[in-house]
Design a protein around this motif. Structure first.
Motif, short mmCIF file in Angstrom:
data_model
loop_
_atom_site.label_atom_id
_atom_site.label_comp_id
_atom_site.label_asym_id
_atom_site.label_seq_id
_atom_site.Cartn_x
_atom_site.Cartn_y
_atom_site.Cartn_z
N MET A 260 0.83 -1.20 0.00
CA MET A 260 0.00 0.00 0.00
C MET A 260 0.86 1.25 0.00
O MET A 260 1.93 1.27 0.60
CB MET A 260 -0.85 0.03 1.28
CG MET A 260 -2.32 -0.20 1.07
SD MET A 260 -3.16 0.04 2.64
CE MET A 260 -3.97 -1.54 2.80
N LYS A 261 0.38 2.28 -0.64
CA LYS A 261 1.06 3.58 -0.53
C LYS A 261 0.61 4.21 0.79
O LYS A 261 -0.52 3.99 1.23
CB LYS A 261 0.64 4.48 -1.69
CG LYS A 261 1.11 3.98 -3.03
CD LYS A 261 1.40 5.18 -3.95
CE LYS A 261 2.04 4.75 -5.24
NZ LYS A 261 1.14 3.85 -6.03
N ALA B 167 -3.22 4.08 2.85
CA ALA B 167 -3.45 3.62 4.22
C ALA B 167 -4.10 4.72 5.05
O ALA B 167 -4.96 4.46 5.90
CB ALA B 167 -2.13 3.17 4.85
N ILE B 168 -3.69 5.95 4.81
CA ILE B 168 -4.29 7.07 5.55
C ILE B 168 -5.78 7.19 5.20
O ILE B 168 -6.62 7.43 6.08
CB ILE B 168 -3.55 8.40 5.24
CG1 ILE B 168 -2.14 8.36 5.83
CG2 ILE B 168 -4.31 9.60 5.81
CD1 ILE B 168 -1.28 9.58 5.53
N GLU B 169 -6.10 6.99 3.91
CA GLU B 169 -7.51 7.08 3.50
C GLU B 169 -8.36 6.06 4.24
O GLU B 169 -9.48 6.35 4.68
CB GLU B 169 -7.65 6.88 1.98
CG GLU B 169 -7.22 8.07 1.15
CD GLU B 169 -7.81 9.40 1.62
OE1 GLU B 169 -9.03 9.45 1.92
OE2 GLU B 169 -7.05 10.40 1.73
N ALA C 221 0.92 -0.65 15.64
CA ALA C 221 0.19 0.54 15.18
C ALA C 221 1.13 1.73 15.02
O ALA C 221 0.99 2.53 14.09
CB ALA C 221 -0.92 0.87 16.16
N MET C 222 2.12 1.84 15.93
CA MET C 222 3.06 2.96 15.80
C MET C 222 3.87 2.83 14.52
O MET C 222 4.13 3.82 13.84
CB MET C 222 3.99 3.01 17.02
CG MET C 222 3.30 3.49 18.29
SD MET C 222 4.39 3.48 19.71
CE MET C 222 5.44 4.91 19.36
N ALA C 223 4.26 1.60 14.20
CA ALA C 223 5.01 1.39 12.96
C ALA C 223 4.15 1.73 11.75
O ALA C 223 4.61 2.35 10.79
CB ALA C 223 5.51 -0.06 12.90
N ILE C 224 2.87 1.33 11.79
CA ILE C 224 1.97 1.66 10.68
C ILE C 224 1.88 3.17 10.53
O ILE C 224 1.98 3.72 9.42
CB ILE C 224 0.57 1.05 10.92
CG1 ILE C 224 0.63 -0.48 10.88
CG2 ILE C 224 -0.43 1.57 9.88
CD1 ILE C 224 -0.65 -1.19 11.26
N CYS C 225 1.72 3.84 11.65
CA CYS C 225 1.63 5.30 11.62
C CYS C 225 2.91 5.88 11.05
O CYS C 225 2.88 6.81 10.23
CB CYS C 225 1.37 5.83 13.04
SG CYS C 225 1.35 7.61 13.16
N GLY C 226 4.06 5.34 11.47
CA GLY C 226 5.35 5.81 10.96
C GLY C 226 5.42 5.72 9.45
O GLY C 226 5.84 6.65 8.76
N TYR C 227 4.96 4.58 8.93
CA TYR C 227 4.97 4.39 7.47
C TYR C 227 4.08 5.43 6.79
O TYR C 227 4.44 6.02 5.78
CB TYR C 227 4.48 2.97 7.16
CG TYR C 227 4.41 2.66 5.67
CD1 TYR C 227 5.57 2.41 4.95
CD2 TYR C 227 3.18 2.62 5.01
CE1 TYR C 227 5.51 2.12 3.59
CE2 TYR C 227 3.11 2.33 3.66
CZ TYR C 227 4.28 2.09 2.94
OH TYR C 227 4.21 1.81 1.61
N CYS C 228 2.92 5.66 7.37
CA CYS C 228 1.95 6.59 6.76
C CYS C 228 2.44 8.03 6.75
O CYS C 228 2.25 8.75 5.78
CB CYS C 228 0.61 6.53 7.49
SG CYS C 228 -0.27 5.00 7.20
N GLY D 80 5.62 9.05 7.25
CA GLY D 80 7.00 9.21 6.82
C GLY D 80 7.95 9.46 7.97
O GLY D 80 8.70 10.42 7.97
N SER D 81 7.87 8.57 8.98
CA SER D 81 8.75 8.72 10.14
C SER D 81 9.43 7.38 10.40
O SER D 81 8.85 6.33 10.16
CB SER D 81 7.92 9.12 11.35
OG SER D 81 8.59 8.78 12.55
#
Ligand SMILES: Cc1cc2nc3c(=O)[nH]c(=O)nc-3n(C[C@H](O)[C@H](O)[C@H](O)COP(=O)(O)O)c2cc1C
Ligand code: SF4
Ligand code: FES
Lengths: 592, 161
Positions: free
Chosen positions: A145-146, A150-152, A214-221, A223-224
């Protein structure tokens, strides 16, 4: 067969570690330790009847187990396949034994999303998390996923922050993602300062990996590549389990460089709080992580623009994060089908106070207070009468009888004069004085105000003084107007959320229990009989048999009377300690 | 600052230096350094704060500002058996204040103080996460649940050593 033993803080305090050890040794004695596993899990939620032991796969739910019972469980249940009747929960209303948790009133109306793994897995073993589809969502996202896609999904799910304000999570991610910077941070707010709330702690103790994922997912979304968890130093068990989880995740390549062989790298560090409620506020939290005093700063700039070290920072609460992996696995539609129109999903509450089933519960948004208090909570302790329930902790307000059928969600609670807050829910009965309650919360605020701005630092102190006067019988009628006026000024002019919400307990108790305030200031009486200075102990002549027990126990000799004759309390000497009332076997002593 | 004057031994100073160095002597690690120092010394007297300030090249006032801001940091030594009474809301509505009053009476000290013989100290805290057992009292690492004022004497007796 598995024996699940609750290893949450509450049950640990009642020797659940001893139960675990005893179960293991009993199994070993019978050479069953290979076929039967003893697993220490996170909180089951039913803290009132802890320590809890659950036997799988037959789902038997044992309550109030002692280390001595461990032997019986092994000898009877494990060896002979017979349930231990004496440890099975008895429904207080039907008086029937309920063997399985799913059929207990406490669990029937619950829906566990954020707590889905609490009480099911060993939080110290990443394999068990993975076996329940752990890290699958992260894998799917970073390989297929881009970030924007994922944010959408997060936006569509309708998830709103569980830390108090209810800000839409997808929108927050989007804002942080759009800010350009060479470094961004993902912060997990595990400060949980509301006194009497233990949701976040239980999630971290029972299912730490869901937060890390979840933190890793957020990081990916956004850009952290760097996450920080700000956790209270007062939570040693949660810290311990987080440390274990972090090292196991790194070992499996689920955190660190090039996660699952992709370009994406992400790692997480722990930062410790040091006991300051205001540090739960996100700007204060960021300053505290920078090694400064935890004083809030004005927003904007929001952390999404300028946060930790001046870089864009996404702050999310523990429970918010715990919801996230499963949203990606089951889809935004599934999540948004639960709850009310504007509040999707579930909410975890720490149910406490004068209620039969104290514990940790999770219910769909839209569940009514009545269902929570009387069905899940099993009603009021000792058959007393329900009076009010405080939601939102020191920032919230009290709700009464007339709110019992209000569906719980972010907006309805605000409309009712309270707020969701982080999820503390304190139930009060007829014996609780609402003026004292307001004073209690103000005492907390005064202690916890950082002192940066005058309305909060000075105003709350004045509010507390006024309330204290009223509780001591020195209040005047015009004080009530002053309370209201001052409260409104503090709300309007304080810098951060602490001051902006601290007068809520005062305003809501005045709104809902005006008569009680009136009784304190005009009649100098406390209807609930809690304000010591307004009470008078009194002996009912007809009930008194003259046993002299009260006179003997009174520390200041305020009680006089002949043997076998009715006694008398001299109010001028009485220090209102209540010793006589406790001692009297004939219910002859009352408070007026 | 605190009125207690203590003399740091060379080994104490070395320990603080070691802790500060383990965090790269970076000023923004101040809170972590203080946590470690308090773990080691049990409290944070002025003398310790001064060495920390020097090592992190921060003003002493800043270190003191941080120590006094956070309630977890203390500048007075705790008793041999530190007693903490939970005054979180769940414990409060189940009568924690009466339990606290009883401890004050039995020990003749106020919250934040230590008994003359250094045996007990009294503090209050907000929610230890065992609200099901309210009111909750901690003595050292041990948790007591559903404590009534009448239990206080017996709890203290357990520490009659
Ligand atoms: C005085 C005050 C205390 C707060 N305490 C907490 C807290 O203990 N935990 C928390 O997650 N959020 C707390 N918040 C809310 C945070 O500022 C922030 O909104 C939240 O962490 C954002 O995460 P969310 O969007 O996932 O809810 C507090 C806010 C204020 C004003
Ligand atoms: S409102 Fe209170 S806590 Fe917030 S900044 Fe002002 S003084 Fe500090
Ligand atoms: S309020 Fe005392 S343990 Fe939670």
């Amino acid at each position: 067969m598995h024996l699940l033993v609750c290893g949450g803080t509450g049950c640990r305090a009642s020797e659940s570690a001893g139960i675990e050890a005893k179960l293991k040794s009993e199994l070993e004695k019978r050479s069953l330790d290979q076929s039967v596993q003893v697993i220490s899990t996170g909180c089951f939620g039913f803290c009132e009847k802890g320590p809890i032991v659950k036997v799988m796969p037959d789902n038997t739910f044992y309550t109030q187990v002692t280390p001595a019972d461990a032997e019986t469980i092994v000898a009877e249940h494990v060896v002979k396949g017979r349930r231990v009747e004496s440890l099975i929960y008895t429904d207080p209303s039907s008086k029937e034994k309920v063997e399985e948790s799913a059929k207990m009133g406490f669990y029937k109306k619950q829906l566990r999303i954020a707590l889905r793994n609490c009480g099911f897995i060993n939080p110290e073993n990443v394999d068990e998390y993975i076996a329940r589809d752990g890290y699958l969502a992260l894998g799917n996202i970073i390989t297929g996923m881009k970030p924007q896609e994922a944010i959408e999904i997060m936006k569509e799910s309708g998830l709103r922050g569980r830390g108090g304000a209810g800000f839409p999570t997808g929108l927050k991610w989007d804002l942080t993602a759009r800010t350009e910077a060479d470094q961004k941070y993902v912060v997990c707010n595990a400060d949980e300062g509301d006194p009497g709330a233990f949701m976040d702690r239980s999630i971290l103790e029972g299912d730490p990996h869901s937060v890390l994922e979840a933190m890793a997912i957020c990081g990916y979304c956004i850009g952290s590549d760097k996450g920080l968890i700000y956790i209270r130093a007062e939570y040693p068990l949660a810290i311990e389990r987080l440390k274990i989880a972090l090292s196991q995740a790194r070992e499996y390549g689920l955190l660190g460089n090039n996660i699952m062989g992709t370009e994406f790298s992400f790692d997480i560090e722990l930062r410790y709080g040091a006991g300051a409620f205001v540090c739960g506020e996100e700007t204060a939290l960021i300053h505290s992580m920078e090694g400064l005093r935890g004083e809030p700063t004005l927003k904007p700039p929001f952390p999404s623009e300028s946060g930790y070290n001046g870089k864009p920072t996404n702050v999310n609460n523990v429970e918010t994060l715990a919801n996230i992996p499963v949203i990606y696995l089951k889809g935004a539609k599934w999540f948004s089908s639960i709850g009310t129109e504007k509040s999707k999903g579930t909410k975890v509450f720490a149910l406490a106070g004068k209620i039969n089933n104290v514990g940790l519960i999770e219910v769909p948004m839209g569940t009514t207070l009545r269902e929570v208090i009387f069905e899940i909570g099993g009603g009021i302790k000792d058959g007393k009468k329900f009076k009010s329930v405080q939601t939102g902790g020191p920032s919230g307000g009290c709700l009464t009888e007339k709110h019992l059928d209000t569906p719980i969600d972010f907006d309805n609670l605000i409309a009712a004069g309270s707020m969701m807050g982080s999820g503390g829910m304190i139930v009060m009965d007829e014996d609780d004085c609402m003026v004292s309650m307001a004073r209690y919360y103000l005492e907390f605020t005064v202690e916890e105000s950082c002192g940066k701005c005058a309305p909060c630092r000075i105003g709350n102190k004045r509010l507390h003084e006024l309330l204290d006067h009223i509780c001591k019988g020195n209040g005047k009628l015009e004080d009530l107007d002053r309370l209201v006026n001052m409260s409104n000024v503090i709300k309007d002019t304080s810098l951060c959320g602490l001051g902006q919400s601290s007068p809520n307990p005062v305003l809501s108790t005045i709104n809902n229990f005006k008569d009680e305030y009136d009784a304190h200031v005009t009649d100098k009486k406390c209807p609930a009989g809690q304000c010591r200075d307004l009470m008078e102990y009194f002996i009912i002549e007809e009930n008194c048999v003259g046993c002299t027990a009260c006179a003997r126990v009174c520390p200041v000799a305020a009680i006089t009377g002949e043997r076998k004759e009715p006694h008398l309390i001299n109010p001028a000497i009485c220090i209102k300690c209540g010793a006589c009332m406790e001692k009297c076997k004939f219910d002859a002593i009352i408070i007026q | 600052m605190s009125s207690i004057k203590i003399e740091l031994r060379q080994q104490d100073i070395d320990k603080i230096k070691e802790i500060a160095a383990s965090f790269g002597n970076r000023e923004h690690e101040l809170i972590n350094v203080l946590h470690k120092c308090q773990e080691h010394f049990g409290y944070l007297p002025a003398e310790v704060q001064e060495v920390v300030a020097e090592e992190l090249k921060a003003p002493v006032a800043k270190v003191y500002g941080v120590v006094s801001f956070y309630s977890f940091f203390t500048m007075t030594p705790k008793g041999k058996h530190p007693i903490s009474i939970c005054l979180g809301t769940a414990c409060y509505v189940r009568g924690a204040e009466k339990v606290l009053d009883e401890f004050k009476k039995e020990l003749s000290i106020e919250v934040g103080q230590t008994t003359g013989n250094g045996k007990f100290s009294l503090s209050s805290l907000r929610c230890v996460g065992a609200c099901g057992l309210a009111p909750v009292v901690l003595v050292g690492e041990k948790t007591y649940g559903r404590v009534a004022p009448d239990d206080v004497k017996n709890i203290l007796k357990e520490y009659n050593d």
